[in-house]
Design a protein around this motif. Structure first.
Motif, PDB file in Angstrom:
ATOM      1  N   GLU A 104     -16.845 -31.993 -48.727  1.00 50.64           N
ATOM      2  CA  GLU A 104     -17.449 -33.309 -48.969  1.00 50.64           C
ATOM      3  C   GLU A 104     -16.383 -34.400 -49.050  1.00 50.64           C
ATOM      4  OE1 GLU A 104     -19.679 -32.761 -52.550  1.00 50.64           O
ATOM      5  OE2 GLU A 104     -21.232 -31.590 -51.552  1.00 50.64           O
ATOM      6  N   GLY A 105     -15.104 -33.999 -49.088  1.00 45.69           N
ATOM      7  CA  GLY A 105     -14.016 -34.963 -49.144  1.00 45.69           C
ATOM      8  C   GLY A 105     -13.803 -35.551 -50.535  1.00 45.69           C
ATOM      9  N   LYS A 106     -14.150 -34.792 -51.565  1.00 42.57           N
ATOM     10  CA  LYS A 106     -14.076 -35.306 -52.928  1.00 42.57           C
ATOM     11  C   LYS A 106     -13.041 -34.586 -53.783  1.00 42.57           C
ATOM     12  CE  LYS A 106     -18.913 -36.684 -52.853  1.00 42.57           C
ATOM     13  NZ  LYS A 106     -20.246 -36.508 -53.447  1.00 42.57           N
ATOM     14  N   THR A 107     -12.161 -33.798 -53.173  1.00 43.03           N
ATOM     15  CA  THR A 107     -11.162 -33.077 -53.960  1.00 43.03           C
ATOM     16  C   THR A 107      -9.922 -33.928 -54.169  1.00 43.03           C
ATOM     17  OG1 THR A 107     -10.359 -32.075 -51.918  1.00 43.03           O
ATOM     18  CG2 THR A 107     -11.861 -30.758 -53.263  1.00 43.03           C
ATOM     19  N   SER A 108      -9.251 -33.671 -55.268  1.00 45.22           N
ATOM     20  CA  SER A 108      -7.976 -34.337 -55.527  1.00 45.22           C
ATOM     21  C   SER A 108      -6.877 -33.522 -54.859  1.00 45.22           C
ATOM     22  CB  SER A 108      -7.723 -34.429 -57.034  1.00 45.22           C
ATOM     23  OG  SER A 108      -7.540 -33.141 -57.576  1.00 45.22           O
ATOM     24  N   LEU A 109      -5.669 -34.054 -54.848  1.00 42.53           N
ATOM     25  CA  LEU A 109      -4.549 -33.351 -54.241  1.00 42.53           C
ATOM     26  C   LEU A 109      -4.244 -32.060 -55.001  1.00 42.53           C
ATOM     27  CD1 LEU A 109      -2.856 -33.919 -51.814  1.00 42.53           C
ATOM     28  CD2 LEU A 109      -1.180 -35.037 -53.243  1.00 42.53           C
ATOM     29  N   GLU A 110      -4.349 -32.097 -56.286  1.00 39.20           N
ATOM     30  CA  GLU A 110      -4.099 -30.910 -57.113  1.00 39.20           C
ATOM     31  C   GLU A 110      -5.147 -29.828 -56.838  1.00 39.20           C
ATOM     32  OE1 GLU A 110      -2.175 -28.364 -59.377  1.00 39.20           O
ATOM     33  OE2 GLU A 110      -1.420 -30.370 -58.931  1.00 39.20           O
ATOM     34  N   GLU A 111      -6.419 -30.232 -56.708  1.00 39.89           N
ATOM     35  CA  GLU A 111      -7.485 -29.264 -56.416  1.00 39.89           C
ATOM     36  C   GLU A 111      -7.287 -28.648 -55.026  1.00 39.89           C
ATOM     37  OE1 GLU A 111     -11.303 -30.988 -58.891  1.00 39.89           O
ATOM     38  OE2 GLU A 111     -10.710 -31.990 -57.020  1.00 39.89           O
ATOM     39  N   GLU A 112      -6.837 -29.448 -54.074  1.00 39.33           N
ATOM     40  CA  GLU A 112      -6.577 -28.916 -52.731  1.00 39.33           C
ATOM     41  C   GLU A 112      -5.424 -27.921 -52.742  1.00 39.33           C
ATOM     42  OE1 GLU A 112      -6.209 -31.987 -49.781  1.00 39.33           O
ATOM     43  OE2 GLU A 112      -8.127 -32.890 -50.363  1.00 39.33           O
ATOM     44  N   ARG A 113      -4.394 -28.192 -53.551  1.00 43.38           N
ATOM     45  CA  ARG A 113      -3.284 -27.236 -53.667  1.00 43.38           C
ATOM     46  C   ARG A 113      -3.765 -25.921 -54.274  1.00 43.38           C
ATOM     47  NH1 ARG A 113       0.263 -31.755 -55.811  1.00 43.38           N
ATOM     48  NH2 ARG A 113       1.194 -32.574 -53.914  1.00 43.38           N
ATOM     49  N   THR A 114      -4.602 -26.018 -55.313  1.00 45.99           N
ATOM     50  CA  THR A 114      -5.145 -24.816 -55.952  1.00 45.99           C
ATOM     51  C   THR A 114      -5.968 -24.020 -54.940  1.00 45.99           C
ATOM     52  OG1 THR A 114      -5.292 -26.002 -58.046  1.00 45.99           O
ATOM     53  CG2 THR A 114      -6.578 -23.988 -57.848  1.00 45.99           C
ATOM     54  N   LEU A 115      -6.800 -24.721 -54.189  1.00 43.79           N
ATOM     55  CA  LEU A 115      -7.635 -24.079 -53.177  1.00 43.79           C
ATOM     56  C   LEU A 115      -6.767 -23.447 -52.092  1.00 43.79           C
ATOM     57  CD1 LEU A 115     -10.633 -23.713 -52.652  1.00 43.79           C
ATOM     58  CD2 LEU A 115     -10.623 -25.823 -51.372  1.00 43.79           C
ATOM     59  N   ALA A 116      -5.727 -24.142 -51.667  1.00 42.55           N
ATOM     60  CA  ALA A 116      -4.830 -23.615 -50.636  1.00 42.55           C
ATOM     61  C   ALA A 116      -4.103 -22.374 -51.150  1.00 42.55           C
ATOM     62  CB  ALA A 116      -3.829 -24.675 -50.210  1.00 42.55           C
ATOM     63  N   ASP A 117      -3.647 -22.414 -52.391  1.00 43.26           N
ATOM     64  CA  ASP A 117      -2.964 -21.241 -52.954  1.00 43.26           C
ATOM     65  C   ASP A 117      -3.876 -20.023 -52.932  1.00 43.26           C
ATOM     66  OD1 ASP A 117      -0.683 -22.683 -53.400  1.00 43.26           O
ATOM     67  OD2 ASP A 117      -1.124 -23.095 -55.517  1.00 43.26           O
ATOM     68  N   PHE A 118      -5.146 -20.225 -53.266  1.00 45.22           N
ATOM     69  CA  PHE A 118      -6.091 -19.105 -53.296  1.00 45.22           C
ATOM     70  C   PHE A 118      -6.415 -18.623 -51.881  1.00 45.22           C
ATOM     71  CE2 PHE A 118     -10.416 -17.473 -53.094  1.00 45.22           C
ATOM     72  CZ  PHE A 118     -10.354 -16.439 -54.028  1.00 45.22           C
ATOM     73  N   LEU A 119      -6.680 -19.555 -50.967  1.00 46.18           N
ATOM     74  CA  LEU A 119      -7.138 -19.172 -49.635  1.00 46.18           C
ATOM     75  C   LEU A 119      -6.018 -18.703 -48.705  1.00 46.18           C
ATOM     76  CD1 LEU A 119      -9.794 -21.963 -49.004  1.00 46.18           C
ATOM     77  CD2 LEU A 119     -10.211 -19.567 -49.544  1.00 46.18           C
ATOM     78  N   LEU A 120      -4.780 -19.004 -49.026  1.00 45.46           N
ATOM     79  CA  LEU A 120      -3.675 -18.580 -48.165  1.00 45.46           C
ATOM     80  C   LEU A 120      -3.088 -17.237 -48.593  1.00 45.46           C
ATOM     81  CD1 LEU A 120      -1.902 -21.991 -47.529  1.00 45.46           C
ATOM     82  CD2 LEU A 120      -3.358 -20.696 -45.970  1.00 45.46           C
ATOM     83  N   ARG A 121      -3.690 -16.591 -49.569  1.00 46.47           N
ATOM     84  CA  ARG A 121      -3.252 -15.253 -49.992  1.00 46.47           C
ATOM     85  C   ARG A 121      -3.652 -14.236 -48.930  1.00 46.47           C
ATOM     86  NH1 ARG A 121      -5.974 -14.567 -55.738  1.00 46.47           N
ATOM     87  NH2 ARG A 121      -7.512 -13.877 -54.236  1.00 46.47           N
ATOM     88  N   ASP A 122      -3.085 -13.047 -49.039  1.00 46.09           N
ATOM     89  CA  ASP A 122      -3.393 -11.993 -48.076  1.00 46.09           C
ATOM     90  C   ASP A 122      -4.744 -11.330 -48.335  1.00 46.09           C
ATOM     91  OD1 ASP A 122      -1.111 -12.345 -46.621  1.00 46.09           O
ATOM     92  OD2 ASP A 122       0.052 -10.908 -47.797  1.00 46.09           O
TER      93      ASP A 122
END
Length: 165
Positions: A15-33
């Motif tokens: 929806e384009g409503k995440t903050s930069l910190e939330e995107e980093r958290t999401l990226a950390d989770f989704l870029l795991r193996d």
């Protein structure tokens, strides 16, 4: 972080409503193996965004608009002026050609007879000629129709004889 929190963050991201910190958290989770299967498509998206982020950033930077110089502005005004002159010239030629075609069309439909009686006689003669030729054509069609009827009778008789045997 549990699956519900991640699901909410993913929805918020799309929806384009995440903050930069939330995107980093999401990226950390989704870029795991070992990403859960339900988040696999999102993981692929984040992987693509992460690997191509430098290329995307440089592409965005290349879109920065340059300030046009005075020379470019003057040149664009000259182009618009030249285009305007050419369009006006084309419009004038088009109107002139249209007027010529209208004049030529009006000369096509001029009277061929000055005297109405002569015109009437010529019309009657033309209609009589048409009538004669039309009559000849219908006679030929009637003859052909008679031959077809005879042929149809012969075919019907042959079919009856074939069925009876």
């Amino acid at each position: 972080m549990n699956s519900n929190d991640i699901r909410k963050l993913v929805e918020k991201f799309y929806e384009g409503k995440t903050s930069l910190e939330e995107e980093r958290t999401l990226a950390d989770f989704l870029l795991r193996d070992n990403v859960p299967d339900e988040f696999f498509p999102d993981s692929k998206l984040f992987y693509a965004l992460n690997t191509h982020s430098m290329a995307i950033a440089s592409l965005i930077d290349s879109f920065k608009e340059e300030q046009p110089s005075d020379k470019k502005i003057k040149m664009s005004h000259a182009k618009y002026w030249a285009i305007g002159v050419a369009a006006s010239f084309a419009l004038i030629l088009g109107v002139r050609q249209f007027q010529k075609s209208q004049h030529a069309e009006s000369t096509l439909f001029t009277d061929t007879y000055k005297n109405p009686d002569d015109a009437y006689r010529a019309t009657v003669e033309a209609l009589q000629l048409f009538s004669d030729n039309f009559s000849k054509g219908t006679e030929s069609v009637e003859k052909a129709n008679m031959h077809l009827e005879k042929a149809q009778e012969i075919i019907n008789q042959s079919l009856k004889q074939g069925i009876e045997k």
